[in-house]
Design a protein around this motif. Structure first.
Motif: not given
Lengths: 110, 110, 110, 110
Positions: D22, D24-26, D28-32, D74
């Motif tokens: 996905w 990068p920002l997706e 990141m949201a998944r990590l969150t 990531i």
């Protein structure tokens, strides 16, 4: 000042800029960053690695507001009325789903 | 309804319960959980793994309010006046530090 | 070096200190802080507010490792074997639940 | 199995799919989102709102691995060698910056 007024205040300010609101996933990452800064302050204030600094409470307040600012940006960009959404939460959760969710105080009288 | 009124509304509600506010690090973990739920909705709405559901906007609103509720619990338990903290942010950041932080729109006139 | 070896390496290091591991909710807040720092780097690297800095990739790597370090502290303090937990995920998710979760590449041959 | 092998294992698996990683920002949201799920488990296990469930430890392990999986995605997509990044952290932080950061145990002998 109501939340609606704050939403308007933020929108007026953001609309000066080009681009105005960041894309949704960037606002989300920003929110994650701000929440991380609050977590650091909470650990400083209540954790093992205590800071001596008496400024902590103000720093917690500042971080809470940075989070609130980001929430309002997300709401504005999605055209969400936070006042209505708050009222929905009050009615569905505070007054209904969660009304007996936890142990009541012995002496509690409404 | 102002933020102060919301802080009072949440406090009246939470004070029914025993214990009332959770300890600070638990409220922090709860905030992290709620932010994670918002992240999931934002990914559903804007990411590769799109949901079809038209309910998404309401779900984003609900998650924003769950975060706001937790922010207010943290503020109340720290005896932080969010209205004053907001005003401080407006004066220090929106009207000062960040006033020229980003590119202004060509046609922007205040 | 395996994850088990890393868990041992971290444990040997942490056991020098008094207190050794922080309480669980403090480790959780620390993780939230580290994830926020990664979010900031990801936004710097891919977002609107781009930094020029060519060091970004190293900074992303550093933040990933800070998160991994905190994960390992949580695992150690809970007496969790991350190698076994990884293997469980591989078998239950990668090889089963998610095996057809997304569209396969046309030319994919295992 | 080393981290490098895990990075390879995840990459082989993700490369089946289209799209593979996905944006990068997706991620990141998944990590969150995954970190939020861990926060919920930590609160269940150590907070006021305790769950009775004896499965909690396994759930913490599962959430740690979901976070690790996302970290590896990531890293892979950024072409980051986590083994090298770990080694850098060991040398710069564990063996240098933080070597006397906290109080040592009285009886600690290396």
């Amino acid at each position: 000042m109501s939340l609606i007024n704050k939403q308007k205040q933020v929108d007026d300010w953001v609309q000066q800029f080009d681009p105005s609101y960041w894309p949704p996933l960037e606002k989300m990452a920003r929110l994650t960053e701000e929440v991380g800064e609050l977590a650091r302050e909470i650990n400083h204030r209540y954790g093992t690695k205590k800071k001596k600094d008496s400024e902590d409470k103000q720093e917690v307040a500042d971080e809470l507001i940075d989070i609130l600012f980001t929430l309002i940006c997300i709401a504005n960009d999605e055209d969400i009325n936070l006042e209505k959404a708050w009222q929905k939460m009050v009615e569905e959760k505070m007054q209904k789903r969660d009304i007996n969710r936890w142990k009541k105080k012995d002496n509690f009288q409404k």
